[in-house]
Motif scaffolding. Sequence first.
Motif, PDB file in Angstrom:
ATOM      1  N   THR A 188      23.079  37.294  84.297  1.00 49.64           N
ATOM      2  CA  THR A 188      22.641  36.629  83.493  1.00 49.64           C
ATOM      3  C   THR A 188      20.856  37.927  84.184  1.00 49.64           C
ATOM      4  O   THR A 188      20.135  37.100  83.825  1.00 49.64           O
ATOM      5  N   PHE A 189      20.730  38.684  84.794  1.00 48.34           N
ATOM      6  CA  PHE A 189      19.972  39.520  85.035  1.00 48.34           C
ATOM      7  C   PHE A 189      18.732  39.767  83.474  1.00 48.34           C
ATOM      8  O   PHE A 189      17.634  39.447  83.557  1.00 48.34           O
ATOM      9  N   ARG A 190      19.153  39.832  82.775  1.00 45.73           N
ATOM     10  CA  ARG A 190      18.284  39.992  80.664  1.00 45.73           C
ATOM     11  C   ARG A 190      17.823  38.374  80.857  1.00 45.73           C
ATOM     12  O   ARG A 190      16.390  38.328  80.392  1.00 45.73           O
ATOM     13  N   GLN A 191      18.325  37.159  81.649  1.00 43.36           N
ATOM     14  CA  GLN A 191      17.843  35.426  81.252  1.00 43.36           C
ATOM     15  C   GLN A 191      16.265  36.295  82.173  1.00 43.36           C
ATOM     16  O   GLN A 191      15.562  35.887  81.492  1.00 43.36           O
ATOM     17  N   SER A 192      16.354  37.071  82.787  1.00 47.80           N
ATOM     18  CA  SER A 192      15.141  36.911  83.825  1.00 47.80           C
ATOM     19  C   SER A 192      14.279  38.173  83.081  1.00 47.80           C
ATOM     20  O   SER A 192      12.206  37.784  83.544  1.00 47.80           O
ATOM     21  N   LEU A 193      14.397  38.410  82.615  1.00 45.20           N
ATOM     22  CA  LEU A 193      12.991  39.810  81.652  1.00 45.20           C
ATOM     23  C   LEU A 193      12.321  38.668  80.838  1.00 45.20           C
ATOM     24  O   LEU A 193      12.061  37.798  80.196  1.00 45.20           O
ATOM     25  N   SER A 194      11.007  39.336  80.602  1.00 40.14           N
ATOM     26  CA  SER A 194      10.141  38.488  80.061  1.00 40.14           C
ATOM     27  C   SER A 194       9.902  38.658  77.977  1.00 40.14           C
ATOM     28  O   SER A 194      10.731  39.699  77.773  1.00 40.14           O
ATOM     29  N   PRO A 195       9.702  37.803  77.649  1.00 40.36           N
ATOM     30  CA  PRO A 195      10.153  37.733  76.131  1.00 40.36           C
ATOM     31  C   PRO A 195      10.038  39.377  75.440  1.00 40.36           C
ATOM     32  O   PRO A 195      10.725  40.033  74.505  1.00 40.36           O
ATOM     33  N   LYS A 196       8.655  39.875  75.850  1.00 40.41           N
ATOM     34  CA  LYS A 196       8.272  41.654  75.306  1.00 40.41           C
ATOM     35  C   LYS A 196       9.089  42.652  75.260  1.00 40.41           C
ATOM     36  O   LYS A 196       9.051  43.621  75.064  1.00 40.41           O
ATOM     37  N   VAL A 197       9.987  42.492  77.007  1.00 41.46           N
ATOM     38  CA  VAL A 197      10.541  43.297  77.455  1.00 41.46           C
ATOM     39  C   VAL A 197      11.457  43.176  76.718  1.00 41.46           C
ATOM     40  O   VAL A 197      12.617  44.195  76.378  1.00 41.46           O
ATOM     41  N   LYS A 198      12.419  42.118  76.276  1.00 43.18           N
ATOM     42  CA  LYS A 198      13.957  41.507  76.248  1.00 43.18           C
ATOM     43  C   LYS A 198      13.679  42.979  74.373  1.00 43.18           C
ATOM     44  O   LYS A 198      13.879  42.687  74.261  1.00 43.18           O
ATOM     45  N   ASP A 199      12.582  42.393  73.777  1.00 46.26           N
ATOM     46  CA  ASP A 199      11.811  42.677  72.099  1.00 46.26           C
ATOM     47  C   ASP A 199      11.703  44.505  72.104  1.00 46.26           C
ATOM     48  O   ASP A 199      12.343  44.642  71.185  1.00 46.26           O
ATOM     49  N   THR A 200      10.955  44.411  73.539  1.00 46.86           N
ATOM     50  CA  THR A 200      11.346  46.432  73.311  1.00 46.86           C
ATOM     51  C   THR A 200      12.465  47.261  73.793  1.00 46.86           C
ATOM     52  O   THR A 200      12.539  47.701  73.480  1.00 46.86           O
ATOM     53  N   LEU A 201      13.547  46.356  74.584  1.00 50.31           N
ATOM     54  CA  LEU A 201      14.353  47.317  74.535  1.00 50.31           C
ATOM     55  C   LEU A 201      15.578  47.806  73.841  1.00 50.31           C
ATOM     56  O   LEU A 201      16.006  48.599  74.334  1.00 50.31           O
ATOM     57  N   MET A 202      15.956  46.444  73.241  1.00 50.79           N
ATOM     58  CA  MET A 202      17.386  46.623  72.026  1.00 50.79           C
ATOM     59  C   MET A 202      18.036  48.030  72.201  1.00 50.79           C
ATOM     60  O   MET A 202      18.741  48.386  72.096  1.00 50.79           O
ATOM     61  N   GLU A 203      18.896  47.551  73.744  1.00 54.12           N
ATOM     62  CA  GLU A 203      19.451  48.212  74.774  1.00 54.12           C
ATOM     63  C   GLU A 203      21.250  47.368  73.926  1.00 54.12           C
ATOM     64  O   GLU A 203      21.514  46.428  73.320  1.00 54.12           O
ATOM     65  N   THR A 204      21.853  48.582  74.050  1.00 57.44           N
ATOM     66  CA  THR A 204      23.409  48.368  74.514  1.00 57.44           C
ATOM     67  C   THR A 204      24.010  47.969  76.031  1.00 57.44           C
ATOM     68  O   THR A 204      22.972  48.353  76.881  1.00 57.44           O
ATOM     69  N   GLU A 205      24.398  45.640  75.980  1.00 63.43           N
ATOM     70  CA  GLU A 205      24.921  45.384  77.130  1.00 63.43           C
ATOM     71  C   GLU A 205      26.723  46.423  76.597  1.00 63.43           C
ATOM     72  O   GLU A 205      26.967  46.031  75.651  1.00 63.43           O
ATOM     73  N   ILE A 206      26.987  46.183  77.926  1.00 63.76           N
ATOM     74  CA  ILE A 206      27.881  47.443  78.365  1.00 63.76           C
ATOM     75  C   ILE A 206      28.952  45.740  80.065  1.00 63.76           C
ATOM     76  O   ILE A 206      28.163  46.364  80.247  1.00 63.76           O
TER      77      ILE A 206
END
Length: 397
Positions: A188-206
Amino acid sequence: MSGPFSDVGNTIFENKSVLTESYQPDTILERDEEIEAYSHALQDILFGREPENIFLYGKAGLGKTAVTTYMMNELLAEVDTRPEADHVHIHKINCNGRTLFMVVRELVNELLPENASPFPKRGLGTGDAFDELYAQLDRIGGTHLFVIDEIDHLEDVNTLLYELPRARANDHISNAFVGIVGISNDYTFRQSLSPKVKDTLMETEISFSPYDAAELQTILQYRADKAFRDGVCKQSAIAKAAALAAQDMGNARQAIDFLRVGSEVAERTGEAHVTDEHIERARGLVRRGRLENKIRDQTEHAQYILEAIARLAETDDLPARSKAVQTVYETVADSHGATPLTTLKSVQDHLSDLQMLGFLIRHERNHGRSGGQYYEYELNLDQEIILETRAEIARHT
């Protein structure tokens, strides 16, 4: 007169290091889908393009670190054959017990020229450390992958995950590319991140799921073939170790521990083969050892609170409310020459953390308007393990 090692005879092992946690296998088994996703996320690097950010999720022992080490080695080897690719630099760091300043400072010091003075521990702030990091990245150039293990343990993780991926877009660097490989045990780590960080990362999740018994048996067979002399380890012992680990955590590390400790039991008792019985005996030893390590990993006051609850268990006074735990905890802390935490809220916060970690069972009580709503706690493990571990720690402090 014979010495302490004079009766040590032949060993059942060919290469025991294969059964240790530090061993990096040449071949990664039962993680083909994860490797394919990883490969796709890294492929831009081969063409000199900015890398994707990658986040790996899964509990300990599911292969995240082993797969990452394998992929980084394979990437470095492939880059050498690709004229379009920039030189790749891999930077590995673990966030457990570190502040953001400590993490950035360590990265800076890794990048500084050999004869340069290290970045100071005091006198400068995190912003200064980031500025120096960007300066060094631009000085070196190329593509830099930051492999950040236990990233969920970093308190100010939003700052790190906003700064690094946007370093080029924000004109902090112009001669280098940056990518992040984040590794977390928390799904659930990603849920704790701020909205602007989530938008910045655009990461691949494995996501790394637990192994089943068949997958664990394949992994153990590979290790056993390298670890033992021919014919030493019974096939049924390998199957049992795999089955026990699959039933518990689906964890390759645990399965390998069962096999290693079981073989140590066999060798210690002078037996020529590792059998199901040795694996069964190893099960209890491994579980106890892991619990002891888990206790040692807790903060000083969390350990005192665990010891207090173990004392309450000795007198059959569990489950207990937090106030009763606090009273015994204060006595325990005093006995170790420590100043107890002063507020009930602090004790309750530790109790909540210990419950989430699996040490405690929490019962919610609701007695209506007359009695109110509250929690009671009891142990989720043998009190003797806590008391013996705490006594051992106290003897060495």
